[in-house]
Design a protein around this motif. Structure first.
Motif, short mmCIF file in Angstrom:
data_model
loop_
_atom_site.label_atom_id
_atom_site.label_comp_id
_atom_site.label_asym_id
_atom_site.label_seq_id
_atom_site.Cartn_x
_atom_site.Cartn_y
_atom_site.Cartn_z
N VAL A 4 0.76 -1.23 -0.05
CA VAL A 4 0.05 0.17 0.09
C VAL A 4 0.81 1.12 0.02
O VAL A 4 1.81 1.44 0.90
CB VAL A 4 -1.08 0.17 1.38
N THR A 5 0.58 2.17 -1.01
CA THR A 5 1.63 3.27 -1.00
C THR A 5 0.62 4.54 -0.60
O THR A 5 1.17 5.70 -0.32
CB THR A 5 2.06 3.53 -2.48
N ASP A 6 -0.65 4.49 -0.48
CA ASP A 6 -1.65 5.63 -0.22
C ASP A 6 -2.80 5.03 0.11
O ASP A 6 -3.32 3.80 -0.38
CB ASP A 6 -1.67 6.47 -1.32
N SER A 7 -3.66 5.72 0.99
CA SER A 7 -4.99 5.13 1.29
C SER A 7 -5.63 6.22 1.69
O SER A 7 -5.61 7.49 1.99
CB SER A 7 -4.77 4.07 2.65
N LEU A 8 -7.06 5.83 1.76
CA LEU A 8 -8.06 6.70 2.50
C LEU A 8 -9.06 5.68 3.29
O LEU A 8 -9.41 4.57 2.89
CB LEU A 8 -9.25 7.23 1.52
N ILE A 9 -9.14 5.94 4.62
CA ILE A 9 -9.85 5.14 5.15
C ILE A 9 -10.36 5.95 6.52
O ILE A 9 -9.91 7.24 6.89
CB ILE A 9 -9.04 4.00 5.90
N THR A 10 -11.40 5.36 7.55
CA THR A 10 -12.03 6.13 8.46
C THR A 10 -12.34 7.56 8.03
O THR A 10 -12.86 7.56 7.13
CB THR A 10 -11.20 6.17 9.72
N ALA A 11 -12.08 8.56 8.88
CA ALA A 11 -12.64 9.83 8.58
C ALA A 11 -12.34 10.51 7.14
O ALA A 11 -12.98 11.12 6.66
CB ALA A 11 -12.22 10.70 9.63
N ASP A 12 -11.06 10.28 6.74
CA ASP A 12 -10.83 10.45 5.40
C ASP A 12 -11.42 10.06 4.32
O ASP A 12 -11.81 10.97 3.35
CB ASP A 12 -9.10 10.06 5.17
N ILE A 13 -11.87 8.97 4.13
CA ILE A 13 -12.89 8.44 3.31
C ILE A 13 -14.15 8.85 3.36
O ILE A 13 -15.12 9.25 2.50
CB ILE A 13 -12.79 6.86 2.99
N VAL A 14 -14.54 9.17 4.74
CA VAL A 14 -16.08 9.73 4.70
C VAL A 14 -16.02 11.07 4.35
O VAL A 14 -17.05 11.53 3.44
CB VAL A 14 -16.34 9.78 6.32
#
Length: 470
Positions: free
Chosen positions: A205-215
């Protein structure tokens, strides 16, 4: 949110592993956290996962890890520091702030820790093609091994393979595959993405959106009609039946680098000149600068390296003399680098940072500076710089040559005499600063001796690890 019990038991064990960020944080103390199940992916023989960390000062962090189960090697991918709303406010790839850098070895993970991760009951991703490859080289996929239904909730990972290696802002993180993890209610036909990950050629994984960031980015992951139809088919999938579409997909190896979506930030490694050379000075500024340095201020060296040691910290510096007489300066602050094109290592002509796609150029200059410098000489400079947004910033410099000394006293690698130059500088929107520099007459370059910012005490600057290539 529903998950099989064996996985939850394994996640509990996984959450007890000695994650590096926890170990490095003597203060504040860790008060809680754990592995986010939606982050766990297995690509080939590699397991990626994210652990959330809560500290007693209220700060929250998320740290991404990767374990190569074939070679029994653990790595730290990056860390996100979160604000009070749970949104990422700062990212570090190792020591690199806000810009991708290769994964770091996780020296705190033991062989037993690695075995625990590799024994998680997680199936390797198995990609089924949902579409033909598009004209731009993108193929829509679904990981059939990720499809699970518990009650009315469908859990599934969608994928998007890229024919080229691309670099995505804001971190210039390379990727060949995007993964989006959706939870979909088969009864209400409503759902959302709860995790999105960019994957490189090694399955990391080089970058991600998860928890509040993806909301916050919810609108970027709307379930369209075609996806809703696919999810409906998966909801109706009989127990024990594998979902099929257009056939098994195997990503290509050794993909070429994209010519359209390459890095957006400059490569300043080894003081590379390519980035700033794309931004020419105006003819008037070029003529004015050249008249100042020729013939009396042309650098008499090829390269100088040193480490500036002062009260604020240490900065590694590399000075490279160009054929046109300008000096290209690289300042390494550890978490980012800064590059300047200068006149004598004092007047700045161009500027850029490793974590920005922007640059600034000298736009206007008025000065009575003349070389060669002599004791008692006074000079001033007034200039404007202009950035990519056409914002103009004014600055002033007032200097006096107050004395002289033996250059050997600054560093044994220097020879001849130096002239001590004391300057006061202002930059629009910044605190006033002052400093003392030594003009090395044998090399024709300024090096720092002391600095002061605002009302803070003056800090002496010591040069260490000095090397000179003439």
């Amino acid at each position: 949110m529903y998950y099989p019990h064996p996985l939850m038991r394994s996640l509990f064990v996984l959450s007890l592993l000695p994650f590096s960020y926890v170990q490095a944080a003597d203060k504040p103390a860790l008060t809680g956290g754990g592995v986010n199940p939606l982050s766990i992916t297995k690509i080939h023989d590699r397991v990626n996962y994210m652990v959330s960390l809560n500290f007693n000062d209220g700060k929250i962090a998320q740290e991404w890890h990767s374990v190569d189960c074939k070679n029994n090697k653990a790595q730290i991918l990056y860390k996100d520091l979160l604000d009070n709303e749970g949104l990422t406010k700062a990212r570090f790839y190792g020591a690199s702030y806000s810009r991708y850098a290769p994964a770091q070895d996780d020296k705190l993970m033991t062989a037993e820790d690695i075995r625990t991760v590799c024994n998680l009951p997680i199936k390797e991703a198995h990609w089924e093609r949902l579409s033909a490859t598009s004209s731009v080289g993108t193929t829509d996929l679904v990981d059939v091994n990720s499809i699970q239904r518990v009650g009315d909730i469908l859990s599934v990972r969608m994928g998007y393979d890229y024919a080229d290696i691309i670099w995505e802002p804001p971190y210039d993180a390379p990727l060949e595959l995007k993964i989006e993890h959706y939870l979909y209610n088969c009864k209400t036909h409503q759902g959302d993405a709860f995790a999105a990950m960019n994957i490189d050629s090694e399955g990391r994984v080089t970058d991600s959106l998860i928890t509040a960031d993806i909301v916050r980015r919810k609108s970027s992951f709307k379930i369209n009609t075609q996806m809703e139809e696919r999810f409906g088919q998966m909801c109706q999938l009989p127990a024990g039946k594998t979902f099929t579409a257009e056939g098994h997909f195997v990503p290509a190896v050794n993909k070429p680098s994209s010519t359209l979506m390459g890095p957006s930030m400059p490569d300043l490694s080894n003081n590379n000149s390519q980035w700033l050379s794309k931004f020419p000075l105006s003819v008037a500024i070029e003529h004015q600068a050249q008249s100042l340095i020729k013939p009396w201020a042309l650098p008499r060296f090829k390269q100088i390296r040193y480490t500036e040691v002062s009260a604020p910290g240490e900065v590694k510096v590399q000075l490279d003399a160009q054929p046109d007489g300008y000096i290209r300066k690289l300042e390494d602050y550890g978490i980012w680098t800064v590059q300047r094109l200068t006149l004598g290592n004092q007047l700045q002509l161009k500027y850029t940072m490793s974590i920005s796609s922007g640059s600034s150029l000298l736009n206007k200059l008025q000065t009575d500076l003349r070389f060669p410098l002599v004791t008692g000489q006074r000079y001033q400079a007034q200039w404007d710089t202009i950035d990519d947004d056409k914002k103009v910033t004014a600055a002033t410099l007032r200097c006096e040559v107050t004395g002289e000394g033996d250059a050997h006293s600054i560093a044994p690698e220097f020879s001849g005499k130096y002239l001590l130059v004391e300057c006061h500088e202002t930059h629009e929107g910044q605190r006033r600063s002052s400093g003392k520099s030594a003009w090395l007459q044998d090399l024709n370059v300024f090096v720092p001796v002391a600095q002061q910012v605002g009302d803070k005490p003056e800090s002496l600057v010591k040069l260490e690890n000095v090397s000179v290539i003439r």
